[in-house]
Design an enzyme around this catalytic site. Structure first.
Site, PDB file in Angstrom:
ATOM      1  N   GLU A 149       5.246   1.455  -2.646  1.00 10.14           N
ATOM      2  CA  GLU A 149       4.946   2.385  -1.550  1.00 10.14           C
ATOM      3  C   GLU A 149       5.886   2.236  -0.350  1.00 10.14           C
ATOM      4  O   GLU A 149       5.458   1.900   0.765  1.00 10.14           O
ATOM      5  CB  GLU A 149       3.499   2.198  -1.098  1.00 10.14           C
ATOM      6  CG  GLU A 149       2.486   2.496  -2.177  1.00 10.14           C
ATOM      7  CD  GLU A 149       1.049   2.376  -1.704  1.00 10.14           C
ATOM      8  OE1 GLU A 149       0.163   2.951  -2.367  1.00 10.14           O
ATOM      9  OE2 GLU A 149       0.793   1.722  -0.671  1.00 10.14           O
ATOM     10  N   GLU A 206      -1.667   2.949  -9.283  1.00 11.17           N
ATOM     11  CA  GLU A 206      -2.883   2.605  -8.528  1.00 11.17           C
ATOM     12  C   GLU A 206      -3.774   3.832  -8.450  1.00 11.17           C
ATOM     13  O   GLU A 206      -3.302   4.948  -8.206  1.00 11.17           O
ATOM     14  CB  GLU A 206      -2.568   2.167  -7.089  1.00 11.17           C
ATOM     15  CG  GLU A 206      -1.933   0.812  -6.933  1.00 11.17           C
ATOM     16  CD  GLU A 206      -1.740   0.427  -5.467  1.00 11.17           C
ATOM     17  OE1 GLU A 206      -2.484   0.965  -4.603  1.00 11.17           O
ATOM     18  OE2 GLU A 206      -0.842  -0.375  -5.183  1.00 11.17           O
TER      19      GLU A 206
END
Length: 496
Positions: A200, A401
């Site tokens: 991320e 995720e």
């Protein structure tokens, strides 16, 4: 047919009709026309995810170094419950028992991160052999349990020593990451064939360098934001090169990105187009409450360079200095071949086409379901985001995720009953399977998280795990949702 089933059937039929107007690749169109199975793909990765900072604890054991979170945690008010990650889930000592639990649940793949300061206490230079040996043990235990290791090189735990040298604004920062990735691949690639570079980057850099809400706690101007983002992307590209250069066996590599998608209010072609436009627009977005909109929180500024080899031209309005950064040589480094489009997905806003055809935000209903964290529950995200990513980037989708925080606690029987997480799994995986049945190539799904863990600014207030962890005793309790996940894995998704 019940009213619910009738509404669902009509909605899905309308979705399929609307999707027929989108410019899918020939392969996707062909697969959409003739779905061959009602399960997930044959070699699908059924996984769970964690990160070193959030579960391992003992960050300074055996010569481990400091991350940029060390001083941040110590300042009152930065972590909501005043906790640190010094204990976390004590995975540093308990990895073997948790791998055994994964095996019992049928999980065939495990995404974990390697602690950068644990392996390189100064971020570069002399490696810490005890830290490297720890991950040898984790990897060997995974393989013994027939679980495929997915190793994330960098997941938020940036070494404090490197930050003191300027962090991601230092011209050498991308090489620091690549050298670290090369070290890991040289050590572990005889056993690890699946690698993820930077977790991320839009979250790490947006919250940490634009909003100042997480370490390194900066509020940079646009030019420096663009420079740091460019260096992060170069770090990804150089790391892909380094991993492949050091690999002892064929490897697959990707970057797990925090997806910033919108979903359409209806299946009309206009609303579908509006959702696609909003999902890839370079615009300021509000991601967390009480923070102003952030320029770093978008998809295309980060993903277009990786998959297409160039920045989106509209982004130069926000980052005019970046045009000079985007030299042919740098873009070739960033645009390294990757094997899947890895993405972390949790929730998404809904948009519709406004009167001028432009995306218009649809306000959430006050009664819309939300997680304990306050995030909306939007299962259609796992249908639309893979569709949009496959259309734009032409890569298999790997969800690295996806999960929900709940206020879990053992009941009187000592078990953890979490029907909301079961419903979450059913609905989100059901939407993901619809994408597969309509031709989107899928590589896997990793549930966040394996364990209730330390959630950075939230401390221990949020519980995302399939396994409950008692904070005082470290006792593990497998939740009902984990057993439901096992059923889904055993049926290869036919039962969602």
């Amino acid at each position: 047919m019940s009213n619910w089933n009738r509404r669902t059937f009509l909605r899905r039929s309308a979705h399929a009709a609307a999707l027929s107007t989108l410019p899918w690749s020939d392969a996707v169109v062909a697969a959409t026309a003739t779905p061959k199975t009602t399960t997930f793909p044959k070699d699908f990765h059924w996984g769970a995810s964690t990160s070193a900072m959030q579960i391992e604890g003992s960050p300074y054991a055996d010569g481990g170094g400091r991350s940029i979170w060390a001083a941040y945690e110590a300042k009152p008010g930065n972590i909501k419950d005043g906790s640190t990650n010094w204990v976390a889930d004590d995975e540093y000592h308990r990895y073997a028992e948790d791998i055994a639990r994964m095996s019992d649940l049928g999980i065939n793949s495990y995404r974990f991160s390697i602690g950068w300061p644990r392996v390189l206490p100064q971020g570069k230079g002399q490696a810490n052999e005890a830290g490297l040996a720890y991950y040898d043990k984790v990897i060997d235990a995974l393989l013994a349990a027939k679980i495929t290791p997915f190793a994330t090189v960098f997941h938020f735990d940036y070494p404090d020593a490197l930050q003191r040298e300027g962090g991601w604004l230092n011209p050498d920062s991308s090489k620091w990451l690549a050298d670290y990735a090369h070290l890991l691949a040289r050590r572990y690639s005889d056993r690890v064939t699946d690698w993820l570079t930077i977790n991320e980057p839009n979250i790490f850099w947006g919250l940490g360098a634009e909003a100042g809400a997480t370490p390194p706690s900066l509020r940079l101007a646009a030019a420096d934001l663009a420079q740091g983002a460019h260096n992060l992307l170069l770090g990804h590209g150089r790391s892909v090169q380094a991993i492949r250069a050091a690999a002892r066996r064929p490897v697959k590599v990707g970057l797990p990105f925090a997806g910033m998608f919108s979903i359409p209010a209806s299946a009309s072609p206009q609303d579908v187009a509006a959702a696609g436009s909003a999902s890839f627009s370079v615009e300021k977005r509000t991601v967390i409450p009480l923070q102003p909109p952030m320029t770093m929180m978008n998809n295309s500024w980060w993903l277009d360079p990786i998959y297409l080899g160039h920045y989106p031209s509209e982004g130069y309005r926000l980052f005019p200095t970046a045009e000079k950064l985007a030299t042919p040589g740098d873009m070739r480094i960033i645009h390294q071949p990757v094997d899947y489009c890895a993405v972390n997905l949790y929730f998404a806003p809904t948009v519709r086409a406004g009167g001028d055809g432009q995306p218009e935000l649809v306000p959430d209903s006050p009664t819309a379901p939300r997680s304990h964290y306050g995030w909306p529950i939007t299962p259609e995200l796992l249908y639309w985001a893979p569709k949009l990513l496959a259309q734009r980037y032409k890569k298999p989708i790997l969800i690295t995720e996806n999960g929900i925080s709940l206020a879990d606690a053992p009941g009187e029987d000592g078990k953890v009953h979490d029907p909301q997480r079961i419903a979450f799994l059913n609905s989100y995986l059901g939407a993901y399977k619809r994408a597969h049945l309509e031709g989107v190539p899928l590589a896997g799904y990793f549930h966040w998280s394996l364990l209730d863990n330390w959630e950075f600014n939230q401390g221990y207030l949020e519980r995302f795990g399939l396994i409950y962890v008692d904070r005082e005793t470290q006792k593990r309790t497998v939740k009902d949702s984990a057993y439901r996940y096992r059923e889904i894995i055993q049926a290869h998704g036919a039962n969602v």
